[in-house]
Structure formats: C-alpha cells, structure tokens
Design an enzyme around this catalytic site. Structure first.
Site, PDB file in Angstrom:
ATOM      1  N   VAL A  32       9.962 -47.594   7.740  1.00  0.00           N
ATOM      2  CA  VAL A  32       9.478 -46.703   8.671  1.00  0.00           C
ATOM      3  C   VAL A  32       8.154 -46.769   9.090  1.00  0.00           C
ATOM      4  O   VAL A  32       7.222 -47.351   8.035  1.00  0.00           O
ATOM      5  CB  VAL A  32       9.712 -45.192   8.219  1.00  0.00           C
ATOM      6  CG1 VAL A  32       9.325 -44.896   6.926  1.00  0.00           C
ATOM      7  CG2 VAL A  32       9.651 -44.260   9.293  1.00  0.00           C
ATOM      8  N   SER A 544      43.660 -30.754  -9.097  1.00  0.00           N
ATOM      9  CA  SER A 544      43.747 -31.719  -7.858  1.00  0.00           C
ATOM     10  C   SER A 544      42.785 -31.196  -6.587  1.00  0.00           C
ATOM     11  O   SER A 544      43.437 -30.662  -5.759  1.00  0.00           O
ATOM     12  CB  SER A 544      45.020 -31.834  -7.305  1.00  0.00           C
ATOM     13  OG  SER A 544      46.014 -30.982  -7.125  1.00  0.00           O
TER      14      SER A 544
END
Length: 633
Positions: A32, A544
C-alpha cells in the site's frame, strides 16, 4: 474524389496498423502507498489517452480530496470507486486500456492492502507481466513478497521492479542497488525468469516515459520503453495456439431438431474440420463436422475464438465437459494436489465441503489434507491445520466425481479453480492444480448380493438417519434415548450414535477446534451411512454446529434417508440445566471453543423436525418424531 479516395486508403492503412499491434497485459502491484495508481495514471496521461473531460474531472477531484499545491493527482484517473477516492487507497482491480505507436496495453491496477490481496490475485490471473512497485524509502515489505509469490504461482515469469519515489531519497543509487540486490535474491527462489529494475518517480514522471537527468547513473530503458519492447512470454503471447487443444463446453446449442452443437471459447490450441475429438469425461470420440463462428462456418478455429462445434456422432456431452484431441487428453481424476490462496475471513477447514468451479464445470470438493503452509517472507514450509485470510498453502483436494483438467503450469485456463462457500456463494479460495492424485488401481467398489434394500426388507423398516442437532444441554441425547426405547418397543432396529460416546473411541483423537469439529462430524456421517446400508434406523446426537457439515452428512445419504431434528432450546435454559457444568466453565474462561459462548452455532434453516424441548417433556417430543416417521414411510 481523389482526396476522398486517398483518405479512405489512409484510414484502411491506419486500421491495418492497429490490428498488427500486439497487446501486453500487465499488472501493477506491491504494498500500500507504493504509488501504483499514480504510476498507472502517469502512463495514461503521458500516452495521451486521457480525454479532456476526464482530466478536467480529475483536476476537480484533486482539489476536493486535498492534493497538495496545484498538481493533478493522477491516481484519481484509476481510483474509480468513491470509497477509494475518499480513503486514498485502491480497493478493486481497475483495468485501463491505452496504447503507443508500438503496442497496445491492458493494465490492471490492483490493491496493496493485505485485506484485498484476493483482488490482486484476480488481476494477476490474466497478466503476462508484473510491474511490482517498491517505495524507495521503505524497501521490500511483506506485502511485496506476498504479491511476488502470488505472481509466480499464477505463472508470470517476467517482472519489472519499479523502485518508486526516488525523488524522496535524493535519487540515491545505493538505495536503489540495495533494494534490487535484496529482491533478486528473493526472486531466485520463485523461479522468476526475468527481473528488470528501474528507478523512477511516478509523481514527476522521471524514467516513466522520458529519461531522468537526476539519475544519470542509470543507463537502462525507461519504463515505457521496456513495456513497448519486452518480448511477451505469457500464455497469451501466441503460445496458447501451440498448446494442446482445449475446449471447455459452455452450453449445448440446439436451436432446432436438425442441429446439435457445443458452444464455448477455445482455451488453447486449434481445431479444424474433420479432426478427431475426445469428450474427456466419457472417453467417447467423434470428428468435427462443422465449426460455426459469429460470422458463419469456418474451416478452423484457434485459441480465443468463441465457436460452436458440431460432431459427426451423437455422444453424451454437456456443460462442463472438456473437448480435446485424443492424442493429448487431459487428466480425469477425482483428487488432485494444488496451491491454494485463501481469500475468506473465515478460516479454511479441512474436510469441510465447498463448491469447486473450473472453466465451465463445477463439483463438490473438500480439502482432505493441508500438506503445508507457505511463509511468504522466507518461503519456508510450516505444518498447519488451517489457512487464514491471504495465506497460501499446498493442499490435497478430493471431488465428489471425476473432472478433466491440466496442471496449471501447462495450461492456466484449465488448471485453475476457485472454491465457493455453498451457503453464501462467496469465493473463498483460488487454486492452481499441480497434478492429479490417482487411487490405487486395485481398489474397486464391490456390489454385494445382499444389499441395502434386502436388509431393509428383512428388518421390516425404512433405514434412515435421524440427525439430532442443538446446543449442549438442549436435550438431544435425552430425546434420542427415549425415542430409541419407543422404536424398540414397536420392533424397530436402531443404533444410537452419541457425541460423547464416540469420543471415547472412534474420535478420541479429536479436540474441539472448528477443524476438529468438522472431522468429528465427517467420521460420524460415514459411520451412519454404513449403518443405513445395514438397514438400521440411526439416531445421531451431535451438536454439529455448522450447516456445511450437516449438509455434507445429508449429501452422503439417498433422498429421504436424512432427517434433521433441530432441538431448539434457548441458551438460557441450556445454561440452567448445564448437566456437566460446561457452561459455567466456559463463562469463566476455563473451557475454550464452547458452542454458544465463544464458538458459533449455525441454526438449521430447513430442518425436517423442530422440537421445543423447553416446552414439552422428552416423551412428548419423541412421539412427535414417531408421528413424522409414520407420515413419511
């Protein structure tokens, strides 16, 4: 009349000259604030490809966003997004087209910020050459190395090292030489064939289009001279025509009963009438009967052309198939090894399933093994269990069916892929295939005489999986246990797989990190599938927490065999119950990665059964499930 005729000849000559120019696609990248947008703006400005209204608008924008003095901020010519102009950074990939008397150019201005590395990879995927900028004051940074490594992974072998902002280091030669020497040492490890270094100032234009008197010690070409004269060695330099013929089928073109063709764009090589053609996925061959282009029938077609191929024989071909010549067939396997650039803020989890997309094909894939993670600073390889945003790893990937592809080094278009999240449809990774992985040739699936239907018949029941999901303490195991008792009482044959119980044996090597949870569910789902094949009703009680893994378990079963049971209990009730004292430990920071506290639980969106365990007793809830099973025999 004469002057008119002369003008016509001049126009034709001009158009012919334009067509004769070759085209260089390049990318500007680096860290940058290295000046990528300013450099590309300078190239556009000095090549006189900026319209007066664009320049006027840029002058106005320069004043609006605070450019010092009266100087026009050339970066605004390519920073197109409002957010980019306000922040003074590049976010998206900006493509700009310009030309000189010698060559046409397509330039990609890519972001330097680490969070937008995925956009940089997109720009590099179609480039022949990379212009890597370095701020002379800061030297080589981590993002410089990351971009250079991605450039090499994506097959770019020519790099221009533009050491920018030389005016801010008093045009010091020793600064330039030190940066060049350090970069060349790094580049040798990346197999970059050419590194051309140029000291310049994008702001003042020195060594961009014209030479710089301030850097008389540099006797090389300017950036523009190098871009005009460098030999293009990328895939689009004509080499794609010399490669093996590859035609990814985009769609089956059947406008009437008399014509059936296969449409798409030729990725590489060429094809002519009468040549033999192989449909890679089926292995069937035929010959080219017609080649139809936008202007009508052709004798032959080359890479880059969009055409429709009609064959002499009716063979099974659909979107995603790869047509080739029989003598140069691609690999067709269901596993491969590849470099993967991870592009998502959510970490990559081995064994999680993703959609994998190739040129025109797609399938379901999972990363079966993360072989190593690559340190972009040192290029060292490290053991790792997952990949984070912008990290690069070497993985083994399994697909749910065989697909046709080439190694990326042999063909960029048929050797590349992306991974897509199945629920958000976001692109989470880009990959470059290294080679296919083949299963042992002596392993085959044996069809037994006694099959699932036979076992189900003798058991007198429809085998299926009842997959209980919910928070810890929601009552999953309690309801599943009561349901199994009721099913046994009416003569059903069952087996209960409980989350805690399987961790004493099958999954005792797994912890509770996200990646271990994924593997936990995968193993249980595979066991459940075998039990369904045995003709049993399987009750699987697991937190789960991730939809992706529950969907993976569902996908293993046949239609109607997977019943998701969401035990919907508010976390406040679960904490009140807290039979194992786990919530208390999690709240105290003594238990990490606990679902609902510091690890997410993704609520089912379309569960077949939803139970409110805070509103009914286990017997009533079990009866609700039995009622569902009776209504769906």
């Amino acid at each position: 009349m004469a002057s008119s005729h002369t003008a016509k000849i001049d126009i034709e000559a001009f158009l012919a000259a334009q067509d004769a120019k070759d085209q260089l696609r390049f990318i500007t990248c680096g860290s940058v604030d290295d000046g990528k947008s300013t450099l590309l703006g300078r190239l556009l400005y000095d090549s006189k490809t900026v319209f007066e209204d664009q320049l006027s608008a840029t002058e106005s924008e320069s004043k609006k966003y605070g450019t010092q003095g009266e100087q026009v901020d050339l970066a605004l010519l390519v920073d197109g997004l409002q957010a980019e102009r306000e922040q003074g950074i590049t976010i998206d990939v900006a493509y700009r087209y310009f030309e000189t008397d010698k060559r046409k150019f397509i330039a990609a201005d890519t972001p330097g910020h680490e969070q937008y590395t995925r956009n940089m990879a997109t720009g590099a995927s179609t480039a022949d050459l990379a212009v890597i900028l370095i701020d002379a004051r800061r030297g080589i940074l981590t993002q410089t190395r990351r971009h250079s490594y991605i450039v090499s992974l994506l097959g770019i072998r020519q790099v221009v090292l533009a050491v920018n902002k030389m005016d801010l280091v008093d045009y010091d030669q020793s600064t330039f030489d030190a940066i060049f020497d350090e970069y060349v040492t790094f580049a040798k490890q990346l197999n970059l064939e050419e590194v051309h270094a140029i000291p310049l100032s994008a702001l003042t234009g020195e060594n961009v289009f014209g030479p710089a008197e301030t850097m008389a010690w540099y006797d090389g070409p300017t950036l523009m001279t190098l871009l005009e004269e460098i030999e293009i060695r990328g895939d689009r330099a004509g080499h794609e025509r010399e490669k093996a013929f590859r035609f990814p089928v985009q769609w089956v073109n059947r406008p009437n009963h008399d014509f059936r063709g296969f449409s798409g764009t030729i990725a590489s090589g060429k094809v002519a009438l009468g040549e033999s053609i192989l449909a890679s996925l089926s292995g069937k061959t035929s010959k080219v009967k017609r080649i139809v282009g936008p202007g009508g029938d052709l004798e032959e077609a080359i890479a880059g052309q969009a055409v429709t191929l009609a064959l002499e024989d009716e063979i099974d071909i659909s979107r995603g198939d790869l047509l080739t010549h029989p003598r140069s067939a691609p690999e067709v396997v269901d596993q491969f090894a590849a470099h993967v650039i991870w592009m998502d803020s959510e970490a990559m989890l081995p064994e999680r399933t993703y959609v994998v997309r190739f040129a025109t094909d797609q399938a379901i894939a999972r990363v079966t093994d993360l072989t190593h993670l690559i340190d972009v600073n040192t290029l060292d390889r490290h053991a790792a269990k997952t990949l984070g945003l912008n990290e690069v790893g070497y993985c083994k990937i399994a697909i749910d069916r065989s697909v046709a592809f080439d190694a990326y080094k042999d063909n960029r278009q048929t050797g590349a892929f992306i991974l897509v999240d199945k629920f958000t449809n976001a692109t989470v990774a880009a990959g470059m295939i290294d080679f296919g992985l083949r299963r042992a040739s002596n392993i085959e699936w044996h069809d037994m005489k006694v099959d699932k239907a036979t076992r189900a018949q003798i058991n007198g029941q429809k085998p299926r999986v009842l997959w209980f999901t919910g928070l810890s303490g929601s009552g999953k195991s309690t309801v599943a246990d009561r349901l199994e008792q009721k099913l046994h009482a009416i003569g059903k044959r069952t087996y209960l797989l409980d989350g805690d119980n399987v961790r004493h044996g099958l999954n005792k090597d797994l912890g509770f990190t996200d990646q271990d949870r994924v593997e936990n569910v995968r193993r249980v789902a595979e066991v459940a599938r075998l039990m369904v094949d045995a003709g049993l009703i399987v009750l699987a009680s697991f937190i789960s927490p991730f939809r992706s893994e529950r969907q993976m378990a569902r996908a293993l079963m046949e239609e109607g065999e997977f019943v998701e049971v969401f035990v919907d209990t508010p976390i406040e009730i679960c904490e009140e119950r807290d039979p194992k004292g786990l919530y208390k430990k999690a709240r105290a920071g003594e238990l990490k990665n606990f679902t609902g506290i510091d690890s997410d639980y993704e609520i089912p969106e379309n569960a077949e059964i939803t139970l409110k365990s805070g509103e009914a007793d286990p017997d009533t809830l079990a009866d609700q499930i039995i009622s569902y099973l009776e209504a769906h025999p």
